[in-house]
Design a protein around this motif. Sequence first.
Motif, PDB file in Angstrom:
ATOM      1  N   GLN A  96       0.817  -1.223   0.000  1.00 21.85           N
ATOM      2  CA  GLN A  96       0.000   0.000   0.000  1.00 21.85           C
ATOM      3  C   GLN A  96       0.850   1.272   0.000  1.00 21.85           C
ATOM      4  O   GLN A  96       0.368   2.357  -0.340  1.00 21.85           O
ATOM      5  N   ASP A  97       2.127   1.149   0.380  1.00 23.12           N
ATOM      6  CA  ASP A  97       3.022   2.311   0.395  1.00 23.12           C
ATOM      7  C   ASP A  97       3.631   2.604  -0.974  1.00 23.12           C
ATOM      8  O   ASP A  97       4.352   3.597  -1.138  1.00 23.12           O
ATOM      9  N   VAL A  98       3.379   1.743  -1.967  1.00 24.38           N
ATOM     10  CA  VAL A  98       4.006   1.869  -3.294  1.00 24.38           C
ATOM     11  C   VAL A  98       2.987   2.335  -4.333  1.00 24.38           C
ATOM     12  O   VAL A  98       1.934   1.724  -4.503  1.00 24.38           O
ATOM     13  N   ALA A  99       3.332   3.422  -5.047  1.00 29.24           N
ATOM     14  CA  ALA A  99       2.462   3.928  -6.116  1.00 29.24           C
ATOM     15  C   ALA A  99       2.793   3.275  -7.459  1.00 29.24           C
ATOM     16  O   ALA A  99       1.934   3.155  -8.330  1.00 29.24           O
ATOM     17  N   GLY A 100       4.043   2.845  -7.627  1.00 30.93           N
ATOM     18  CA  GLY A 100       4.424   2.206  -8.881  1.00 30.93           C
ATOM     19  C   GLY A 100       5.900   1.864  -8.934  1.00 30.93           C
ATOM     20  O   GLY A 100       6.702   2.401  -8.159  1.00 30.93           O
ATOM     21  N   CYS A 101       6.260   0.925  -9.833  1.00 32.23           N
ATOM     22  CA  CYS A 101       7.662   0.528 -10.043  1.00 32.23           C
ATOM     23  C   CYS A 101       7.998   0.757 -11.520  1.00 32.23           C
ATOM     24  O   CYS A 101       7.153   0.522 -12.397  1.00 32.23           O
ATOM     25  N   TYR A 102       9.231   1.185 -11.786  1.00 29.22           N
ATOM     26  CA  TYR A 102       9.600   1.584 -13.142  1.00 29.22           C
ATOM     27  C   TYR A 102      10.994   1.082 -13.528  1.00 29.22           C
ATOM     28  O   TYR A 102      11.863   0.918 -12.674  1.00 29.22           O
ATOM     29  N   GLU A 103      11.155   0.818 -14.838  1.00 26.96           N
ATOM     30  CA  GLU A 103      12.442   0.451 -15.458  1.00 26.96           C
ATOM     31  C   GLU A 103      13.007  -0.868 -14.934  1.00 26.96           C
ATOM     32  O   GLU A 103      14.210  -1.101 -15.015  1.00 26.96           O
ATOM     33  N   TYR A 104      12.148  -1.751 -14.462  1.00 26.92           N
ATOM     34  CA  TYR A 104      12.605  -3.053 -13.958  1.00 26.92           C
ATOM     35  C   TYR A 104      12.746  -4.089 -15.075  1.00 26.92           C
ATOM     36  O   TYR A 104      13.311  -5.157 -14.848  1.00 26.92           O
ATOM     37  N   THR A 105      12.227  -3.787 -16.265  1.00 25.93           N
ATOM     38  CA  THR A 105      12.335  -4.743 -17.372  1.00 25.93           C
ATOM     39  C   THR A 105      13.459  -4.406 -18.347  1.00 25.93           C
ATOM     40  O   THR A 105      13.666  -5.111 -19.323  1.00 25.93           O
ATOM     41  N   ILE A 106      14.187  -3.328 -18.103  1.00 25.89           N
ATOM     42  CA  ILE A 106      15.286  -2.971 -19.005  1.00 25.89           C
ATOM     43  C   ILE A 106      16.419  -3.986 -18.861  1.00 25.89           C
ATOM     44  O   ILE A 106      16.880  -4.274 -17.757  1.00 25.89           O
ATOM     45  N   ASN A 107      16.841  -4.527 -19.981  1.00 23.80           N
ATOM     46  CA  ASN A 107      17.927  -5.504 -19.999  1.00 23.80           C
ATOM     47  C   ASN A 107      19.179  -4.943 -19.314  1.00 23.80           C
ATOM     48  O   ASN A 107      19.527  -3.772 -19.491  1.00 23.80           O
ATOM     49  N   TYR A 108      19.845  -5.795 -18.522  1.00 22.39           N
ATOM     50  CA  TYR A 108      21.017  -5.395 -17.735  1.00 22.39           C
ATOM     51  C   TYR A 108      22.103  -4.766 -18.617  1.00 22.39           C
ATOM     52  O   TYR A 108      22.656  -3.710 -18.294  1.00 22.39           O
ATOM     53  N   CYS A 109      22.404  -5.410 -19.755  1.00 19.43           N
ATOM     54  CA  CYS A 109      23.436  -4.878 -20.660  1.00 19.43           C
ATOM     55  C   CYS A 109      22.992  -3.557 -21.286  1.00 19.43           C
ATOM     56  O   CYS A 109      23.782  -2.618 -21.404  1.00 19.43           O
ATOM     57  N   LYS A 110      21.725  -3.476 -21.681  1.00 25.77           N
ATOM     58  CA  LYS A 110      21.223  -2.238 -22.277  1.00 25.77           C
ATOM     59  C   LYS A 110      21.243  -1.107 -21.255  1.00 25.77           C
ATOM     60  O   LYS A 110      21.543   0.041 -21.595  1.00 25.77           O
ATOM     61  N   ARG A 111      20.908  -1.433 -19.995  1.00 23.32           N
ATOM     62  CA  ARG A 111      20.947  -0.436 -18.922  1.00 23.32           C
ATOM     63  C   ARG A 111      22.358   0.138 -18.778  1.00 23.32           C
ATOM     64  O   ARG A 111      22.552   1.340 -18.656  1.00 23.32           O
ATOM     65  N   TYR A 112      23.342  -0.744 -18.827  1.00 23.76           N
ATOM     66  CA  TYR A 112      24.747  -0.333 -18.734  1.00 23.76           C
ATOM     67  C   TYR A 112      25.118   0.569 -19.910  1.00 23.76           C
ATOM     68  O   TYR A 112      25.712   1.636 -19.737  1.00 23.76           O
ATOM     69  N   MET A 113      24.740   0.148 -21.111  1.00 24.33           N
ATOM     70  CA  MET A 113      25.080   0.917 -22.320  1.00 24.33           C
ATOM     71  C   MET A 113      24.406   2.285 -22.304  1.00 24.33           C
ATOM     72  O   MET A 113      25.006   3.289 -22.700  1.00 24.33           O
ATOM     73  N   ILE A 114      23.165   2.335 -21.834  1.00 27.47           N
ATOM     74  CA  ILE A 114      22.449   3.616 -21.762  1.00 27.47           C
ATOM     75  C   ILE A 114      23.129   4.550 -20.765  1.00 27.47           C
ATOM     76  O   ILE A 114      23.392   5.716 -21.056  1.00 27.47           O
ATOM     77  N   ASP A 115      23.415   4.022 -19.576  1.00 25.71           N
ATOM     78  CA  ASP A 115      24.014   4.858 -18.529  1.00 25.71           C
ATOM     79  C   ASP A 115      25.411   5.341 -18.902  1.00 25.71           C
ATOM     80  O   ASP A 115      25.809   6.460 -18.568  1.00 25.71           O
ATOM     81  N   LYS A 116      26.167   4.486 -19.606  1.00 28.11           N
ATOM     82  CA  LYS A 116      27.533   4.852 -19.999  1.00 28.11           C
ATOM     83  C   LYS A 116      27.575   5.594 -21.345  1.00 28.11           C
ATOM     84  O   LYS A 116      28.648   5.986 -21.796  1.00 28.11           O
ATOM     85  N   LYS A 117      26.381   5.717 -21.967  1.00 28.34           N
ATOM     86  CA  LYS A 117      26.282   6.379 -23.286  1.00 28.34           C
ATOM     87  C   LYS A 117      27.178   5.703 -24.328  1.00 28.34           C
ATOM     88  O   LYS A 117      27.911   6.353 -25.085  1.00 28.34           O
TER      89      LYS A 117
END
Length: 307
Positions: A96-117
């Motif tokens: 009940q304390d959570v309104a929503g969760c986000y970006e949990y399905t982004i692939n681990y490698c893609k997340r790294y590539m996005i963050d590191k540009k």
Amino acid sequence: MKFCVLDADYEDEKIVLYGVDKKGMSVKLEDVYTPYFYVLPKNKIGVLKKLKKNSHVRSVHEEKRLLGKEKVDVLKVVVDKPQNILHVRDAIKHAQDVAGCYEYTINYCKRYMIDKKILPFSWLDIKGKELKSSGFARCIKVERMRHAKGDTPRLKTMAFDIETVDNKVVMISCIDNTGFEKIITYKPCPKKNCTVVTDEKAMILEFVETVQKRDPDVIVGYNTDQFDFEVLKERCSAYKIELAINRDFSGIQWIRRTKASAARLIGRIHVDLLPFVTYVLATQLESEVFNLNAIAQELIGKGKEDV
């Protein structure tokens, strides 16, 4: 060292980048990177209490992020392993304390590539510790990474094709962009550059040895996902051998794409040209059939030779 990125993968909690240096030598990079996702809380204190009790949560940070057009206060939840992101998310999503969760399905490698540009064919200036790794000219544990400039490298590219009779492979041919050509079979063959071996098993092993010796950066084929690699996988299984054409001498992996499975190589790029022809070039072609012979005849004026 200047490094050009060709592909990304991960091992446990490490990101692995595959690519080449300025001389075209194969390089493997290992970098530490922690996975995360975001939680939009209704009650921040309540969410923090729940997260602190979860053994997979390493840390939680407060951030401001855009949600639509509005900036909102969210919690960045850092997790121990990529596969545990969904476990943590599932543990709190209905709270009940959570309104929503986000970006949990982004692939681990893609997340790294996005963050590191980092984009494919990006050049990076790397400093780090040299590690031992079979199959690669160099393996480096990253200590510092900076973006750099450089031209697209000339990659070593090998194309291959198999021929079958009664679901057995009778011939494998390969050619690369250095002028190398080879035909492998276990029947008499009048063609030049033909290696005749004793049987089908020996032919597959000869093909594996050829790939490892030529060491291409890219392996190209036509319908290799749904035919060539599938057939080779079945024949290797029958002989209890590995199609060890990865740079680390392991067998090929299979990953799920939108409509079918695809063969993925470690340290090399695998390109199946049939999907490109089917989904990109099809409307521009006169041919109504998309087999290799017909498409080759239309695009380059050459078809397959009968042997």
